[in-house]
Scaffold this motif. Structure first.
Motif, PDB file in Angstrom:
ATOM      1  N   LEU A 123      35.325  46.361  40.537  1.00 50.28           N
ATOM      2  CA  LEU A 123      34.150  45.138  39.510  1.00 50.28           C
ATOM      3  C   LEU A 123      34.157  44.210  41.040  1.00 50.28           C
ATOM      4  O   LEU A 123      35.430  43.517  41.457  1.00 50.28           O
ATOM      5  N   VAL A 124      33.258  43.610  41.073  1.00 49.54           N
ATOM      6  CA  VAL A 124      32.848  42.481  42.135  1.00 49.54           C
ATOM      7  C   VAL A 124      32.425  40.681  41.970  1.00 49.54           C
ATOM      8  O   VAL A 124      31.036  41.761  40.940  1.00 49.54           O
ATOM      9  N   ASP A 125      32.932  39.966  41.743  1.00 46.85           N
ATOM     10  CA  ASP A 125      32.346  38.880  41.602  1.00 46.85           C
ATOM     11  C   ASP A 125      32.673  37.288  43.067  1.00 46.85           C
ATOM     12  O   ASP A 125      33.415  36.879  43.040  1.00 46.85           O
ATOM     13  N   GLU A 126      31.468  37.503  43.434  1.00 45.64           N
ATOM     14  CA  GLU A 126      31.063  37.155  44.699  1.00 45.64           C
ATOM     15  C   GLU A 126      31.174  35.670  44.270  1.00 45.64           C
ATOM     16  O   GLU A 126      30.314  35.525  44.142  1.00 45.64           O
ATOM     17  N   ASN A 127      31.164  35.019  45.155  1.00 42.20           N
ATOM     18  CA  ASN A 127      31.524  33.619  45.537  1.00 42.20           C
ATOM     19  C   ASN A 127      32.023  32.843  46.404  1.00 42.20           C
ATOM     20  O   ASN A 127      33.181  32.987  46.750  1.00 42.20           O
ATOM     21  N   HIS A 128      30.955  32.637  47.382  1.00 42.40           N
ATOM     22  CA  HIS A 128      31.387  31.892  48.610  1.00 42.40           C
ATOM     23  C   HIS A 128      31.645  30.855  49.391  1.00 42.40           C
ATOM     24  O   HIS A 128      31.641  30.151  50.042  1.00 42.40           O
ATOM     25  N   ASP A 129      31.654  29.864  47.538  1.00 44.12           N
ATOM     26  CA  ASP A 129      32.260  28.139  48.152  1.00 44.12           C
ATOM     27  C   ASP A 129      33.289  27.965  48.928  1.00 44.12           C
ATOM     28  O   ASP A 129      33.293  27.135  49.677  1.00 44.12           O
ATOM     29  N   LEU A 130      34.436  28.741  48.824  1.00 43.60           N
ATOM     30  CA  LEU A 130      35.496  28.724  49.678  1.00 43.60           C
ATOM     31  C   LEU A 130      35.714  30.101  50.089  1.00 43.60           C
ATOM     32  O   LEU A 130      35.821  31.091  49.949  1.00 43.60           O
ATOM     33  N   PRO A 131      36.335  30.030  51.863  1.00 41.80           N
ATOM     34  CA  PRO A 131      36.997  31.448  52.395  1.00 41.80           C
ATOM     35  C   PRO A 131      38.521  31.990  51.563  1.00 41.80           C
ATOM     36  O   PRO A 131      39.286  32.384  51.894  1.00 41.80           O
ATOM     37  N   LEU A 132      37.775  31.994  50.141  1.00 44.30           N
ATOM     38  CA  LEU A 132      39.309  32.738  49.157  1.00 44.30           C
ATOM     39  C   LEU A 132      39.151  33.831  48.477  1.00 44.30           C
ATOM     40  O   LEU A 132      38.316  33.860  48.237  1.00 44.30           O
ATOM     41  N   THR A 133      39.962  35.206  48.852  1.00 48.38           N
ATOM     42  CA  THR A 133      39.344  36.560  47.755  1.00 48.38           C
ATOM     43  C   THR A 133      40.712  36.258  47.098  1.00 48.38           C
ATOM     44  O   THR A 133      41.341  36.668  47.212  1.00 48.38           O
ATOM     45  N   ARG A 134      40.663  36.694  45.229  1.00 43.85           N
ATOM     46  CA  ARG A 134      41.880  37.162  44.704  1.00 43.85           C
ATOM     47  C   ARG A 134      41.653  38.583  44.595  1.00 43.85           C
ATOM     48  O   ARG A 134      40.609  38.861  43.902  1.00 43.85           O
ATOM     49  N   VAL A 135      42.710  39.601  44.446  1.00 46.35           N
ATOM     50  CA  VAL A 135      42.341  41.097  43.778  1.00 46.35           C
ATOM     51  C   VAL A 135      43.528  41.550  43.348  1.00 46.35           C
ATOM     52  O   VAL A 135      44.272  41.486  43.236  1.00 46.35           O
ATOM     53  N   THR A 136      42.924  42.249  42.603  1.00 51.44           N
ATOM     54  CA  THR A 136      44.181  42.836  41.165  1.00 51.44           C
ATOM     55  C   THR A 136      43.582  43.899  41.089  1.00 51.44           C
ATOM     56  O   THR A 136      43.064  44.711  41.030  1.00 51.44           O
ATOM     57  N   LEU A 137      44.592  44.711  41.364  1.00 53.66           N
ATOM     58  CA  LEU A 137      44.696  46.455  41.036  1.00 53.66           C
ATOM     59  C   LEU A 137      45.288  46.965  39.355  1.00 53.66           C
ATOM     60  O   LEU A 137      46.302  46.212  39.634  1.00 53.66           O
ATOM     61  N   THR A 138      44.270  47.511  38.866  1.00 49.83           N
ATOM     62  CA  THR A 138      45.117  47.322  36.749  1.00 49.83           C
ATOM     63  C   THR A 138      45.089  48.528  37.622  1.00 49.83           C
ATOM     64  O   THR A 138      44.084  49.437  37.462  1.00 49.83           O
ATOM     65  N   VAL A 139      46.320  48.970  36.284  1.00 48.08           N
ATOM     66  CA  VAL A 139      46.724  50.287  35.523  1.00 48.08           C
ATOM     67  C   VAL A 139      46.708  50.542  34.337  1.00 48.08           C
ATOM     68  O   VAL A 139      47.037  49.294  34.241  1.00 48.08           O
ATOM     69  N   LEU A 140      45.605  51.650  33.432  1.00 45.29           N
ATOM     70  CA  LEU A 140      45.802  51.341  32.270  1.00 45.29           C
ATOM     71  C   LEU A 140      46.721  51.847  31.429  1.00 45.29           C
ATOM     72  O   LEU A 140      46.271  52.551  30.450  1.00 45.29           O
ATOM     73  N   SER A 141      48.221  51.357  32.383  1.00 44.79           N
ATOM     74  CA  SER A 141      49.169  52.374  30.828  1.00 44.79           C
ATOM     75  C   SER A 141      50.242  51.096  31.322  1.00 44.79           C
ATOM     76  O   SER A 141      49.823  50.039  32.030  1.00 44.79           O
ATOM     77  N   GLY A 142      50.842  50.709  29.916  1.00 39.52           N
ATOM     78  CA  GLY A 142      51.147  49.429  29.644  1.00 39.52           C
ATOM     79  C   GLY A 142      52.734  50.245  29.214  1.00 39.52           C
ATOM     80  O   GLY A 142      53.085  50.453  29.212  1.00 39.52           O
ATOM     81  N   GLY A 143      53.387  48.766  28.401  1.00 43.64           N
ATOM     82  CA  GLY A 143      54.811  48.589  27.789  1.00 43.64           C
ATOM     83  C   GLY A 143      53.810  49.631  26.628  1.00 43.64           C
ATOM     84  O   GLY A 143      55.681  50.204  26.373  1.00 43.64           O
ATOM     85  N   ALA A 144      53.123  49.634  26.065  1.00 46.44           N
ATOM     86  CA  ALA A 144      53.374  50.617  24.428  1.00 46.44           C
ATOM     87  C   ALA A 144      53.166  52.310  25.053  1.00 46.44           C
ATOM     88  O   ALA A 144      53.059  52.790  24.179  1.00 46.44           O
ATOM     89  N   ASP A 145      52.739  52.453  25.978  1.00 49.40           N
ATOM     90  CA  ASP A 145      52.863  54.086  26.929  1.00 49.40           C
ATOM     91  C   ASP A 145      54.506  54.290  26.892  1.00 49.40           C
ATOM     92  O   ASP A 145      54.722  55.215  27.119  1.00 49.40           O
ATOM     93  N   ASP A 146      55.751  53.216  27.036  1.00 52.46           N
ATOM     94  CA  ASP A 146      57.561  53.917  27.349  1.00 52.46           C
ATOM     95  C   ASP A 146      57.068  54.489  26.032  1.00 52.46           C
ATOM     96  O   ASP A 146      57.476  54.094  24.686  1.00 52.46           O
ATOM     97  N   PRO A 147      58.122  55.637  26.489  1.00 48.25           N
ATOM     98  CA  PRO A 147      58.632  56.884  25.926  1.00 48.25           C
ATOM     99  C   PRO A 147      59.531  55.937  25.003  1.00 48.25           C
ATOM    100  O   PRO A 147      60.026  55.175  25.107  1.00 48.25           O
ATOM    101  N   PRO A 148      60.300  56.948  23.490  1.00 51.88           N
ATOM    102  CA  PRO A 148      60.999  55.660  23.146  1.00 51.88           C
ATOM    103  C   PRO A 148      62.454  56.470  23.586  1.00 51.88           C
ATOM    104  O   PRO A 148      62.930  57.393  24.459  1.00 51.88           O
ATOM    105  N   GLY A 149      63.514  55.206  23.959  1.00 50.85           N
ATOM    106  CA  GLY A 149      64.685  55.125  24.267  1.00 50.85           C
ATOM    107  C   GLY A 149      64.275  54.761  25.757  1.00 50.85           C
ATOM    108  O   GLY A 149      65.700  54.706  26.673  1.00 50.85           O
TER     109      GLY A 149
END
Length: 202
Positions: free
Chosen positions: A7-33
Motif C-alpha cells: 500500500l502506497v500513499d504518495e505525498n511529495h511535499d517533504l522529502p520523507l518516507t515512512r515505511v511499515t512492515l506488518t505481519v498479521l499475527s500478534g499476541g492473540a496467537d501466542d500459544p497457551p503458556g
C-alpha cells in the motif's frame, strides 16, 4: 510477490518516507503458556540481524537519519521506520534484514526477559494498568484477547530463541505480510523494491 500486499500513499511535499512492515499475527496467537511470544520475538529480531549487533543496527538506521520502532498488539506486529526518501532503499533493506534474517542472540534474549519481568513489576505499581489488565481478563475470559501481551512471570521464563525463530518463520509468509509506504515515494519504484527483497517469501 508471494501475495505480499503493498500500500502506497504518495505525498511529495517533504522529502520523507515512512515505511511499515506488518505481519498479521500478534499476541492473540501466542500459544497457551507462551504468552508474550509475539512481543518477545519481534523485539528480539531488532537486537541482532543480518550479522549486525543491536548497536550496529541502531547505528545503521541513525546514519540513514531514522530509527526503527516495533509494536505488538493482539492482532498484528509492526516494524516502522521514517527516513529521508533518498535513503529509502537502504532503510528498507535493513528493515527486511531485521524481519527475515534475525540472528536472535542469546545474550539479548536474556536481557529482554529481564526487561519483560521489570515491566511486569512496574505494572504492579500502576493502578490504572492493573485495572485494564484485570478488566480485559474479566471481559474476554478464555478468549485469546484476554492474554497479556507482555506475558506473565511464568511464561516469560519459558520464552527462548527457538520459540522466537519458529514464530518469525511462521508469520513471515507472503499472505500474512503488508508493506506500506507513505510520503515522498514512487509507487512503481517501491513495488519493485519490495518485490526484490520480499519475493523470496513462501
Amino acid at each position: 510477490m508471494s501475495q505480499v500486499r503493498v500500500l502506497v500513499d504518495e505525498n511529495h511535499d517533504l522529502p520523507l518516507t515512512r515505511v511499515t512492515l506488518t505481519v498479521l499475527s500478534g499476541g492473540a496467537d501466542d500459544p497457551p503458556g507462551r504468552e508474550g511470544l509475539a512481543y518477545f520475538a519481534s523485539e528480539l529480531a531488532c537486537r541482532g540481524a543480518g550479522g549486525r549487533t543491536r548497536e550496529e543496527i541502531d547505528e545503521a538506521f541513525e546514519r540513514l537519519g531514522g530509527d526503527l520502532a516495533v509494536s505488538a498488539d493482539a492482532d498484528c506486529v509492526t516494524w516502522d521506520v521514517e527516513v529521508l526518501s533518498a535513503h529509502l532503499p537502504a532503510a528498507f533493506s535493513l528493515l527486511c534484514d531485521v524481519v527475515l534474517r534475525a540472528d536472535l542472540p542469546e545474550v539479548e534474549a536474556e536481557k529482554l526477559r529481564r526487561e519483560m519481568h521489570a515491566a511486569l513489576d512496574d505494572l504492579r505499581d500502576d493502578d490504572s494498568a492493573v485495572g485494564r489488565r484485570f478488566f480485559a481478563r474479566q471481559l474476554y475470559g478464555d478468549h485469546p484477547y484476554g492474554r497479556p501481551l507482555g506475558g506473565t512471570a511464568a511464561s516469560i521464563d519459558r520464552l527462548d530463541t527457538a520459540d522466537a525463530r519458529r514464530w518469525l518463520e511462521r508469520v513471515t509468509c507472503g499472505a500474512n505480510v503488508i508493506v506500506t509506504a507513505a510520503g515522498d515515494v514512487d509507487t512503481a519504484g517501491f513495488q519493485t523494491l519490495v518485490r526484490r527483497r520480499l519475493g523470496v517469501l513462501r
